[in-house]
Enzyme design. Structure first.
Site, PDB file in Angstrom:
ATOM      1  N   GLU A  20     -15.498   5.662   5.638  1.00 49.72           N
ATOM      2  CA  GLU A  20     -15.892   6.859   5.617  1.00 49.72           C
ATOM      3  C   GLU A  20     -16.970   6.980   4.612  1.00 49.72           C
ATOM      4  OE1 GLU A  20     -12.139   9.871   6.240  1.00 49.72           O
ATOM      5  OE2 GLU A  20     -12.575   9.626   4.088  1.00 49.72           O
ATOM      6  N   GLY A  79       5.275   0.790  12.796  1.00 50.17           N
ATOM      7  CA  GLY A  79       5.420  -0.400  12.013  1.00 50.17           C
ATOM      8  C   GLY A  79       4.101  -0.943  12.034  1.00 50.17           C
ATOM      9  N   THR A 100      -0.692  13.080   7.653  1.00 48.30           N
ATOM     10  CA  THR A 100      -2.067  13.072   7.101  1.00 48.30           C
ATOM     11  C   THR A 100      -1.898  12.097   6.039  1.00 48.30           C
ATOM     12  OG1 THR A 100      -2.135  15.444   7.505  1.00 48.30           O
ATOM     13  CG2 THR A 100      -3.817  14.487   5.793  1.00 48.30           C
ATOM     14  N   GLY A 151      -1.784   6.575   6.529  1.00 50.78           N
ATOM     15  CA  GLY A 151      -2.394   5.170   6.718  1.00 50.78           C
ATOM     16  C   GLY A 151      -2.947   4.683   5.430  1.00 50.78           C
ATOM     17  N   ASP A 152      -3.342   5.593   4.507  1.00 50.94           N
ATOM     18  CA  ASP A 152      -3.720   5.288   3.104  1.00 50.94           C
ATOM     19  C   ASP A 152      -2.677   4.966   2.457  1.00 50.94           C
ATOM     20  OD1 ASP A 152      -6.502   5.790   4.185  1.00 50.94           O
ATOM     21  OD2 ASP A 152      -6.304   7.893   3.552  1.00 50.94           O
TER      22      ASP A 152
END
Length: 305
Positions: A142, A226, A250, A253-254
């Site tokens: 980003e 997974g 939301t 993934g982070d």
């Protein structure tokens, strides 16, 4: 610098709309609610790692505005070292507009703002200054591609392991990708990189193996199911534990990446780091928000009971 993780990445103010469906062209829809959360892939991963006990310094940029001040306060409250966040008057703090759909899926539009004011020269200089023998760098996309390339090369020059989270998908030189250890991609990015989509565990493992030709190691996150991993010693797949209904995906993934890099900095194997990452992501999707949903060590221990 406190600790051993160097995060170079974005910090955004997230505006989360709860909606029944996304509007089509020309259509107006009413949202059920609007909430505001701290976010941005860089800040999210920094918080996720700090909650698991890592010492974290973040390199980034925010605007000289209320949103930027709030993001810095939130990061400091989580124990993240914010001394290398640049405050710029040239642009406003980055924003993310998130539409949260029934079932927990989300669609996001990001206005980079001050995140694109981050200088490659400055960021690389900071990485060189903060680098220690036990440091791990994690960077996402980003921020401008030249910044990503510069900090990965700076880390390599100083013997620092680089985790490259290629999300959103940007063009990076092959020489930069070859330094990724691991290269972390999500299922949505896989088709552009491999030519095929992920439709199950076998395809995820196939994608990780294919991408290993381009990086030192690879992790492919297969949505909520997974993650597959591959390195020169082998590879495998870690299934996500069942946590009930997905409330909000939301920033999940982070949460995964923050946990992954924390374990790698502690000396864990890639397989073990992926396992903890999958568990952290599983906890995160069961809660609302991005940073607010991230687990502490006790939450992951409780998940295993």
């Amino acid at each position: 610098m406190a600790g051993n993780l160097i995060v170079v990445g974005s910090a955004n103010q997230d505006y989360v709309l709860s909606v029944d469906a996304l509007p089509t062209g020309g259509e107006t829809r009413l949202a059920r609610s609007l909430r505001r959360f701290p976010g941005g892939k860089g800040a999210n991963q920094a918080v996720a790692a700090a909650r698991l006990g890592a010492g974290v310094a973040i390199v980034g940029a925010v605007g000289d505005d209320d949103d930027g001040a709030l993001l810095i306060r939130e990061l400091r409250a989580e124990g993240v070292d914010t001394s290398e966040i640049e405050i710029t008057s040239a642009d406003r703090t980055g924003l993310a507009f998130v539409s949260l759909l029934p079932g927990g899926d989300s669609a996001q539009t990001v206005v980079p703002g001050a995140n694109h004011a981050l200088s490659a020269t400055r960021a690389a200089h900071v990485v060189r200054r903060l680098a220690t023998p036990d440091s791990v760098l994690v960077v996402q996309a980003e921020i401008p591609a030249d910044v990503v390339s510069a900090v990965v090369r700076a880390a390599s020059e100083n013997g620092v392991r680089s985790v490259v989270n290629l999300s959103p998908l940007i063009d990076l030189a092959e020489s930069v990708l070859r330094l990724a250890d691991p290269l972390v991609v999500y299922g949505v990015e896989v088709p552009a990189l491999t030519g095929f989509a992920i439709d199950g565990r076998e395809r995820a493992e196939e994608a990780a193996t294919a991408l290993l030709r381009s990086a030192r190691s690879v992790v492919v996150v297969a949505d909520h199911d997974g993650a597959a991993w591959a390195d020169p010693s082998g590879g495998g797949y870690v299934m996500s534990p069942h946590v009930g209904a997905i409330v909000d995906a939301t920033g999940a993934g982070d949460a995964f990446v923050g946990a992954l890099v924390t374990l790698l900095a502690e000396g864990a194997s890639l397989k073990e780091a992926v396992r903890i990452g999958v568990e952290a992501g599983a906890v995160a999707v069961s809660r609302v928000g991005a940073q607010a949903s991230y687990p502490y060590r006790r939450d992951i221990r409780q998940l295993r009971r």
